[in-house]
Design an enzyme around this catalytic site. Structure first.
Site, PDB file in Angstrom:
ATOM      1  CB  SER A 136      -0.960  -0.030   1.065  1.00 50.31           C
ATOM      2  OG  SER A 136      -1.807   1.106   1.109  1.00 50.31           O
ATOM      3  CG  ASP A 264      -7.243  -1.775  -3.593  1.00 52.30           C
ATOM      4  OD1 ASP A 264      -7.873  -1.321  -2.665  1.00 52.30           O
ATOM      5  OD2 ASP A 264      -6.111  -2.126  -3.374  1.00 52.30           O
ATOM      6  CG  HIS A 292      -5.902  -1.938   0.135  1.00 53.66           C
ATOM      7  ND1 HIS A 292      -5.332  -1.298  -0.709  1.00 53.66           N
ATOM      8  CD2 HIS A 292      -5.502  -1.853   1.394  1.00 53.66           C
ATOM      9  CE1 HIS A 292      -4.426  -0.382  -0.611  1.00 53.66           C
ATOM     10  NE2 HIS A 292      -4.377  -0.710   0.984  1.00 53.66           N
TER      11      HIS A 292
END
Length: 320
Positions: A136, A264, A292
């Site tokens: 991320s 996502d 995610h």
């Protein structure tokens, strides 16, 4: 590229993919903590796995408000421990359970701290390849570093998992639908850190007071009033423009796998780079499912099987 990831029908919900890994974290392997001093006198924390082992060194970069306790980091450390590998988790400033010393904290484009750590690691472990995995926010930092450094990168191979490569698009996405639940959770933690700083010796250097801090309810508001001024950006738009990783992918000269899911809930299609935006050394694997930083391939709820860890490790080890 065409993905090999095809989860069973039960696992095709993006929110289940995103949330359920939190519920099934493996036990944390024993880690050794090190306080790493930065050139400006601030510090961050490193958590070491099997530091005495030889061979490549795996460097893990966590996501927003993450750390060694994050489900994705724990699973990767568990896998690497089974292989007898050495790894280190780099915590961003203010992460890892202890507040940093300066008013500033960290952001999605902070590559200077990573560069300092890499310089130290190459001096400490000469000749050992450094293989990096960024998740991320950490994935965006990793992509930006690799693009900035090009052939001078001190990382030999890398994997970026669910990186928010267009920060403005991601901020807008988090204001819609169920994604607001994720935004609320993360902003609660971010505001809590600002309140800690407001109660400390650097209160006068903070760009907001307690009352205004509590009113920052979107990422854009927080980044405009806190992240940008603390880190030298001219507002949120300037921060998003300069820190987004997508624009740096053409400059990457080390093998890099970017692993994304089309569903996502933190992202939109604007995050996915087009073929002409990629250097030849970058492999984009866009999966139709995965949420995610999820990528659960199947199995029962209490013992799901993950695609993420073996895929990342196999890519990193291809040239070894």
């Amino acid at each position: 590229m065409t993905t090999r990831f095809s989860p069973s029908r039960w696992w095709r919900n993006p929110h289940l993919q995103t949330i359920w890994p939190l519920m099934v974290k493996p036990a944390a392997p024993p880690l050794k903590r090190e306080r790493f001093t930065l050139s400006d006198g601030d510090h961050l924390h490193l958590d070491w796995l099997n530091p005495e082992k030889q061979g490549p060194l795996y460097l893990l970069l966590h996501g927003l408000e993450g750390g060694s306790d994050s489900h994705y980091v724990r699973r990767m450390l568990h896998r690497l421990d089974q292989q007898g590998a050495a790894a280190v988790v780099m915590h961003q400033r203010s992460c890892g359970g202890e507040m940093n010393a300066l008013p500033r904290t960290y952001h999605s484009g902070e590559t200077a701290d990573l560069g300092q750590l890499l310089s130290q690691l190459t001096q400490r472990f000469p000749g050992r390849p450094i293989l990096a995995i960024g998740y991320s926010l950490g994935g965006n930092v990793l992509c930006k570093y690799l693009g900035e450094q090009g052939a001078n990168s001190l990382i030999q191979r890398a994997v970026a998992v669910s990186p928010p490569l267009d920060l403005a698009a991601c901020a807008r996405r988090m204001e819609r639908g169920f994604s607001r639940v994720y935004q609320r959770h993360l902003l609660t933690r971010l505001r809590g850190k600002i309140h800690q700083k407001l109660a400390g010796p650097h209160a006068g250097a903070m760009p907001v007071g307690p009352g205004e801090c509590n009113k920052l309810t979107t990422f854009y508001q927080f980044d405009h009033r806190v992240t940008a001024p603390l880190h030298g950006f001219d507002g949120a738009d300037d921060y998003y423009r300069r820190a987004s990783g997508k624009q740096f992918l053409k400059g990457v000269r080390r093998p890099l796998l970017v692993l994304h899911a089309a569903d996502d809930p933190f992202m939109t299609g604007a995050v996915i780079p087009a073929p002409h935006e990629l250097a030849s050394s970058v492999t984009l694997e866009l999966c139709p499912y995965g949420g995610h930083v999820g990528f659960i391939s199947g199995g029962p709820l209490w013992r799901p099987a993950f695609y993420l860890e073996p895929r990342a490790i196999n890519f990193l080890n291809e040239s070894l």
